[in-house]
Design a protein around this motif. Structure first.
Motif, PDB file in Angstrom:
ATOM      1  N   VAL A   1       3.428   8.801  -0.407  1.00 58.51           N
ATOM      2  CA  VAL A   1       2.380   8.912   0.475  1.00 58.51           C
ATOM      3  C   VAL A   1       3.020   8.960   2.416  1.00 58.51           C
ATOM      4  O   VAL A   1       4.077   8.208   2.295  1.00 58.51           O
ATOM      5  CB  VAL A   1       1.259   7.917   0.470  1.00 58.51           C
ATOM      6  CG1 VAL A   1       0.818   8.086  -0.767  1.00 58.51           C
ATOM      7  CG2 VAL A   1       1.893   6.525   0.595  1.00 58.51           C
ATOM      8  N   LYS A   2       2.202   9.276   2.930  1.00 61.37           N
ATOM      9  CA  LYS A   2       2.624   9.306   4.482  1.00 61.37           C
ATOM     10  C   LYS A   2       1.660   8.571   5.554  1.00 61.37           C
ATOM     11  O   LYS A   2       0.436   8.730   5.420  1.00 61.37           O
ATOM     12  CB  LYS A   2       2.908  10.624   5.037  1.00 61.37           C
ATOM     13  CG  LYS A   2       3.216  10.906   6.195  1.00 61.37           C
ATOM     14  CD  LYS A   2       3.433  12.343   6.846  1.00 61.37           C
ATOM     15  CE  LYS A   2       3.773  12.341   8.467  1.00 61.37           C
ATOM     16  NZ  LYS A   2       3.949  13.901   8.833  1.00 61.37           N
ATOM     17  N   CYS A   3       1.979   7.372   6.001  1.00 54.73           N
ATOM     18  CA  CYS A   3       1.343   6.670   6.827  1.00 54.73           C
ATOM     19  C   CYS A   3       0.933   7.376   8.130  1.00 54.73           C
ATOM     20  O   CYS A   3       1.476   8.287   8.616  1.00 54.73           O
ATOM     21  CB  CYS A   3       1.881   5.563   7.489  1.00 54.73           C
ATOM     22  SG  CYS A   3       1.134   4.504   8.639  1.00 54.73           S
TER      23      CYS A   3
ATOM     24  N   ILE B   1       6.610   4.991  -1.605  1.00 52.47           N
ATOM     25  CA  ILE B   1       6.180   5.309  -2.901  1.00 52.47           C
ATOM     26  C   ILE B   1       5.359   4.152  -3.155  1.00 52.47           C
ATOM     27  O   ILE B   1       5.507   2.985  -2.895  1.00 52.47           O
ATOM     28  CB  ILE B   1       7.114   5.558  -3.683  1.00 52.47           C
ATOM     29  CG1 ILE B   1       8.337   6.636  -3.444  1.00 52.47           C
ATOM     30  CG2 ILE B   1       6.991   5.702  -5.248  1.00 52.47           C
ATOM     31  CD1 ILE B   1       9.415   6.901  -4.202  1.00 52.47           C
ATOM     32  N   VAL B   2       3.949   4.729  -3.595  1.00 50.03           N
ATOM     33  CA  VAL B   2       2.934   3.679  -4.051  1.00 50.03           C
ATOM     34  C   VAL B   2       2.728   3.851  -5.720  1.00 50.03           C
ATOM     35  O   VAL B   2       2.558   5.101  -5.938  1.00 50.03           O
ATOM     36  CB  VAL B   2       1.782   3.638  -3.128  1.00 50.03           C
ATOM     37  CG1 VAL B   2       2.349   3.226  -1.759  1.00 50.03           C
ATOM     38  CG2 VAL B   2       1.124   4.979  -3.246  1.00 50.03           C
TER      39      VAL B   2
ATOM     40  N   VAL C   1      -1.917  -2.226  -0.448  1.00 42.65           N
ATOM     41  CA  VAL C   1      -0.375  -1.866  -0.338  1.00 42.65           C
ATOM     42  C   VAL C   1      -0.522  -1.476   1.274  1.00 42.65           C
ATOM     43  O   VAL C   1      -1.356  -0.590   1.760  1.00 42.65           O
ATOM     44  CB  VAL C   1       0.208  -0.799  -0.914  1.00 42.65           C
ATOM     45  CG1 VAL C   1       1.349  -0.166  -0.534  1.00 42.65           C
ATOM     46  CG2 VAL C   1       0.105  -1.127  -2.240  1.00 42.65           C
ATOM     47  N   GLU C   2       0.365  -2.032   2.163  1.00 38.16           N
ATOM     48  CA  GLU C   2       0.350  -1.590   3.389  1.00 38.16           C
ATOM     49  C   GLU C   2       1.715  -1.019   4.064  1.00 38.16           C
ATOM     50  O   GLU C   2       2.774  -0.907   3.134  1.00 38.16           O
ATOM     51  CB  GLU C   2       0.385  -3.082   4.314  1.00 38.16           C
ATOM     52  CG  GLU C   2      -1.205  -3.507   4.169  1.00 38.16           C
ATOM     53  CD  GLU C   2      -0.943  -5.077   5.003  1.00 38.16           C
ATOM     54  OE1 GLU C   2       0.074  -5.533   5.210  1.00 38.16           O
ATOM     55  OE2 GLU C   2      -2.052  -5.497   5.165  1.00 38.16           O
ATOM     56  N   CYS C   3       1.718  -0.198   5.028  1.00 40.95           N
ATOM     57  CA  CYS C   3       2.896   0.335   5.403  1.00 40.95           C
ATOM     58  C   CYS C   3       4.116  -0.703   5.526  1.00 40.95           C
ATOM     59  O   CYS C   3       3.626  -1.474   6.415  1.00 40.95           O
ATOM     60  CB  CYS C   3       2.645   1.342   6.599  1.00 40.95           C
ATOM     61  SG  CYS C   3       4.022   2.219   7.399  1.00 40.95           S
ATOM     62  N   ILE C   4       5.135  -0.599   5.263  1.00 41.30           N
ATOM     63  CA  ILE C   4       6.390  -1.411   5.446  1.00 41.30           C
ATOM     64  C   ILE C   4       6.732  -1.269   7.222  1.00 41.30           C
ATOM     65  O   ILE C   4       7.503  -2.306   7.426  1.00 41.30           O
ATOM     66  CB  ILE C   4       7.570  -1.196   4.604  1.00 41.30           C
ATOM     67  CG1 ILE C   4       8.092   0.042   4.837  1.00 41.30           C
ATOM     68  CG2 ILE C   4       6.972  -1.648   3.243  1.00 41.30           C
ATOM     69  CD1 ILE C   4       9.458   0.274   3.831  1.00 41.30           C
TER      70      ILE C   4
ATOM     71  N   LYS D   1      -6.065   0.910  -1.299  1.00 37.85           N
ATOM     72  CA  LYS D   1      -6.682  -0.238  -1.405  1.00 37.85           C
ATOM     73  C   LYS D   1      -7.354  -0.320  -2.911  1.00 37.85           C
ATOM     74  O   LYS D   1      -7.577   0.513  -3.746  1.00 37.85           O
ATOM     75  CB  LYS D   1      -8.144  -0.029  -0.708  1.00 37.85           C
ATOM     76  CG  LYS D   1      -7.774  -0.098   0.848  1.00 37.85           C
ATOM     77  CD  LYS D   1      -9.257   0.397   1.556  1.00 37.85           C
ATOM     78  CE  LYS D   1      -9.189   0.558   3.057  1.00 37.85           C
ATOM     79  NZ  LYS D   1     -10.315   0.875   3.661  1.00 37.85           N
ATOM     80  N   SER D   2      -7.177  -1.584  -3.350  1.00 35.04           N
ATOM     81  CA  SER D   2      -7.275  -2.216  -4.966  1.00 35.04           C
ATOM     82  C   SER D   2      -8.966  -1.784  -5.131  1.00 35.04           C
ATOM     83  O   SER D   2      -9.568  -2.265  -4.507  1.00 35.04           O
ATOM     84  CB  SER D   2      -6.712  -3.324  -5.043  1.00 35.04           C
ATOM     85  OG  SER D   2      -6.999  -3.572  -6.591  1.00 35.04           O
ATOM     86  N   LYS D   3      -9.147  -0.968  -6.281  1.00 34.46           N
ATOM     87  CA  LYS D   3     -10.565  -0.820  -6.466  1.00 34.46           C
ATOM     88  C   LYS D   3     -10.617  -1.575  -8.332  1.00 34.46           C
ATOM     89  O   LYS D   3     -11.598  -0.877  -8.635  1.00 34.46           O
ATOM     90  CB  LYS D   3     -10.998   0.582  -6.471  1.00 34.46           C
ATOM     91  CG  LYS D   3     -11.019   1.177  -5.068  1.00 34.46           C
ATOM     92  CD  LYS D   3     -12.014   0.585  -4.397  1.00 34.46           C
ATOM     93  CE  LYS D   3     -12.086   1.197  -3.044  1.00 34.46           C
ATOM     94  NZ  LYS D   3     -13.034   0.613  -2.124  1.00 34.46           N
TER      95      LYS D   3
END
Length: 58
Positions: A11-13, A21-22, A30-33, A41-43
């Motif tokens: 993915v691209k921020c 990679i996520v 999960v956040e951009c490092i 976002k967890s669902k």
């Protein structure tokens, strides 16, 4: 593709352009490092991907 299939995604921020990679069934946010923007976002199952999907990894 079956409903239960899990994938890793590149993915691209949207803020800084960083690519990482996520997992599409992530158990937590999960956040951009680089900049800290939320990417996933967890669902409680398949996650909500809020970043641009570049590639589905095999």
């Amino acid at each position: 593709m079956s409903k239960s299939e899990s994938n890793f995604l590149r993915v691209k921020c949207g803020d800084c352009g960083n690519q990482q990679i996520v997992f599409d069934h992530a158990a937590s946010k999960v956040e951009c490092i680089i900049c800290g923007k939320s990417l996933v976002k967890s669902k409680g199952g398949k996650s909500e991907i809020v970043a641009q999907i570049i590639e589905v990894m095999d």
